[in-house]
Design a protein around this motif. Structure first.
Motif, PDB file in Angstrom:
ATOM      1  N   CYS A 197       0.832  -1.203   0.000  1.00  0.00           N
ATOM      2  CA  CYS A 197       0.000   0.000   0.000  1.00  0.00           C
ATOM      3  C   CYS A 197       0.866   1.252   0.000  1.00  0.00           C
ATOM      4  O   CYS A 197       0.718   2.126  -0.864  1.00  0.00           O
ATOM      5  CB  CYS A 197      -0.932  -0.024   1.224  1.00  0.00           C
ATOM      6  N   PHE A 198       1.790   1.339   0.945  1.00  0.00           N
ATOM      7  CA  PHE A 198       2.623   2.535   1.059  1.00  0.00           C
ATOM      8  C   PHE A 198       3.692   2.596  -0.033  1.00  0.00           C
ATOM      9  O   PHE A 198       4.032   3.688  -0.515  1.00  0.00           O
ATOM     10  CB  PHE A 198       3.259   2.591   2.444  1.00  0.00           C
ATOM     11  N   ALA A 199       4.207   1.437  -0.461  1.00  0.00           N
ATOM     12  CA  ALA A 199       5.236   1.414  -1.494  1.00  0.00           C
ATOM     13  C   ALA A 199       4.703   1.855  -2.850  1.00  0.00           C
ATOM     14  O   ALA A 199       5.471   2.297  -3.709  1.00  0.00           O
ATOM     15  CB  ALA A 199       5.834   0.015  -1.605  1.00  0.00           C
ATOM     16  N   SER A 219      -7.169   1.725   3.892  1.00  0.00           N
ATOM     17  CA  SER A 219      -8.573   1.638   3.487  1.00  0.00           C
ATOM     18  C   SER A 219      -8.776   2.195   2.073  1.00  0.00           C
ATOM     19  O   SER A 219      -9.511   1.612   1.270  1.00  0.00           O
ATOM     20  CB  SER A 219      -9.463   2.379   4.487  1.00  0.00           C
ATOM     21  N   ASN A 220      -8.122   3.314   1.760  1.00  0.00           N
ATOM     22  CA  ASN A 220      -8.234   3.871   0.408  1.00  0.00           C
ATOM     23  C   ASN A 220      -7.580   2.948  -0.613  1.00  0.00           C
ATOM     24  O   ASN A 220      -8.102   2.766  -1.724  1.00  0.00           O
ATOM     25  CB  ASN A 220      -7.586   5.250   0.350  1.00  0.00           C
ATOM     26  N   GLN A 259     -10.874  -1.073  -9.212  1.00  0.00           N
ATOM     27  CA  GLN A 259     -10.230  -1.282 -10.501  1.00  0.00           C
ATOM     28  C   GLN A 259     -10.128  -2.745 -10.910  1.00  0.00           C
ATOM     29  O   GLN A 259     -10.204  -3.071 -12.091  1.00  0.00           O
ATOM     30  CB  GLN A 259      -8.829  -0.653 -10.481  1.00  0.00           C
ATOM     31  N   LYS A 260      -9.913  -3.631  -9.942  1.00  0.00           N
ATOM     32  CA  LYS A 260      -9.677  -5.044 -10.270  1.00  0.00           C
ATOM     33  C   LYS A 260     -10.861  -5.951  -9.947  1.00  0.00           C
ATOM     34  O   LYS A 260     -10.879  -7.111 -10.350  1.00  0.00           O
ATOM     35  CB  LYS A 260      -8.432  -5.556  -9.543  1.00  0.00           C
ATOM     36  N   GLY A 261     -11.835  -5.448  -9.172  1.00  0.00           N
ATOM     37  CA  GLY A 261     -13.009  -6.256  -8.854  1.00  0.00           C
ATOM     38  C   GLY A 261     -12.815  -7.194  -7.686  1.00  0.00           C
ATOM     39  O   GLY A 261     -13.758  -7.892  -7.297  1.00  0.00           O
ATOM     40  N   ILE A 262     -11.617  -7.253  -7.130  1.00  0.00           N
ATOM     41  CA  ILE A 262     -11.313  -8.079  -5.964  1.00  0.00           C
ATOM     42  C   ILE A 262     -10.362  -7.305  -5.063  1.00  0.00           C
ATOM     43  O   ILE A 262      -9.627  -6.446  -5.545  1.00  0.00           O
ATOM     44  CB  ILE A 262     -10.679  -9.439  -6.347  1.00  0.00           C
ATOM     45  N   PRO A 263     -10.336  -7.589  -3.759  1.00  0.00           N
ATOM     46  CA  PRO A 263      -9.377  -6.908  -2.882  1.00  0.00           C
ATOM     47  C   PRO A 263      -7.960  -7.434  -3.111  1.00  0.00           C
ATOM     48  O   PRO A 263      -7.775  -8.538  -3.660  1.00  0.00           O
ATOM     49  CB  PRO A 263      -9.887  -7.251  -1.471  1.00  0.00           C
ATOM     50  N   PRO A 264      -6.934  -6.685  -2.705  1.00  0.00           N
ATOM     51  CA  PRO A 264      -5.555  -7.132  -2.933  1.00  0.00           C
ATOM     52  C   PRO A 264      -5.218  -8.456  -2.261  1.00  0.00           C
ATOM     53  O   PRO A 264      -4.432  -9.234  -2.804  1.00  0.00           O
ATOM     54  CB  PRO A 264      -4.711  -5.977  -2.375  1.00  0.00           C
ATOM     55  N   SER A 265      -5.818  -8.738  -1.112  1.00  0.00           N
ATOM     56  CA  SER A 265      -5.543 -10.014  -0.443  1.00  0.00           C
ATOM     57  C   SER A 265      -6.042 -11.186  -1.279  1.00  0.00           C
ATOM     58  O   SER A 265      -5.377 -12.224  -1.392  1.00  0.00           O
ATOM     59  CB  SER A 265      -6.194 -10.043   0.938  1.00  0.00           C
TER      60      SER A 265
END
Length: 300
Positions: free
Chosen positions: A254-256, A263-264, A272-278
């Motif tokens: 997130c920070f990188a 949360s943002n 954008q991708k339709g799924i969370p990063p996890s």
């Protein structure tokens, strides 16, 4: 009319970029970029502009443009009409080719084609018919298959004896002149400072425009507002990190990638991708053959 700078992002885990788009599309405008581009038209007819060349195009046309050579394809379509798939595009750095030749001298057969690309190359119908399906597969390919297809494309292009240069021999693009355009300078600043904090006021100053004029001009050039454009680039960077940096946590990524709060980041990624990063990371783990993808998600 000076061309716009297109910022091409080739992932840190990729040697080149292969993608496709419809029409209209934000990058369909008079533009340039430092990367070479192989452009294959899939659908529609219209007018092709490469440097000082102007000509007709139709489905199957295959063109290679060299570094900083302005280009655009304008489809003849009724106002409001759309084409879901107009072109497939392969973009790569000229230095990448020279680095490959240094390791694999056999690839030097492609160097004359690479040199001629600075004038734009229109390939023969026969070559386009062979390369078109390769680019189509390349868009969805992964891992070493991408390299196999890429080398096959270079080989096929280098063997075309019926190709022709598009621009006049006297035409020489001047990227320093192109970059003097204010919006191009701001786009270049965004590319080089993507993970830092900046806003319309700073970019307007770089562009030598008022804040309101910059906002209007930026939307006209990119097809979106500044925040949307920057968020898209940062999510693309986050995806590269997710695919290449397994040891980084979701928070680290997130920070990188330039976001200031988790949360943002999660909200923008989901949008954008339709799924969370996890979930994206878990799917990567499954694709890599891990049997316990849940552990990867938990580690994030």
């Amino acid at each position: 009319m000076k061309p716009d700078l297109e910022v091409v992002h080739i992932g840190s885990t990729q040697s080149f970029k292969a993608w496709e788009h419809g029409y209209p599309y934000p990058t369909v405008r008079w533009h340039f970029h430092p990367e070479c581009e192989l452009h294959h038209v899939v659908a529609t007819t219209g007018r092709c502009f490469v440097g000082d060349f102007v000509g007709d195009f139709g489905p199957g046309q295959l063109v290679l443009t060299g570094p900083n050579l302005p280009h655009n394809w304008v489809s003849d379509m009724a106002p409001g009409a759309q084409a879901p798939l107009r072109s497939r595009v392969l973009q790569f750095d000229e230095r990448f080719i020279h680095d490959m030749v240094a390791l694999l001298p056999e690839l030097s057969i492609f160097l004359p084609t690479l040199a001629l690309s600075r004038r734009g190359i229109l390939f023969s119908t026969a070559t386009a018919a062979r390369v078109g399906p390769m680019i189509e597969e390349l868009v969805g390919a992964s891992e070493i298959r991408r390299i196999e297809i890429f080398l096959s494309i270079l080989g096929t292009l280098s063997r075309d004896r019926d190709h022709r240069a598009m621009t006049s021999s006297a035409y020489h693009p001047d990227p320093s002149g192109f970059m003097a355009t204010g919006i191009n300078e701001s786009l270049d600043y965004i590319r080089n400072h993507l993970t830092e904090s900046f806003g319309e006021r700073e970019l307007a100053k770089i562009s030598r425009l008022s804040t309101s004029a910059f906002s209007r001009s930026f939307r006209r050039h990119t097809g979106m507002a500044l925040n949307a454009y920057v968020n898209r680039l940062r999510i693309n960077l986050a995806i590269q990190l997710l695919m290449s940096e397994a040891r980084l946590s979701i928070t680290d990524i997130c920070f990188a990638s330039g976001f200031k709060n988790l949360s943002n980041f999660n909200r923008q990624f989901l949008r954008q991708k339709g799924i969370p990063p996890s979930r994206f990371r878990a799917l990567l783990a499954e694709n890599a053959g891990f049997t316990d993808a849940a552990e990867v998600v938990a580690a994030a």
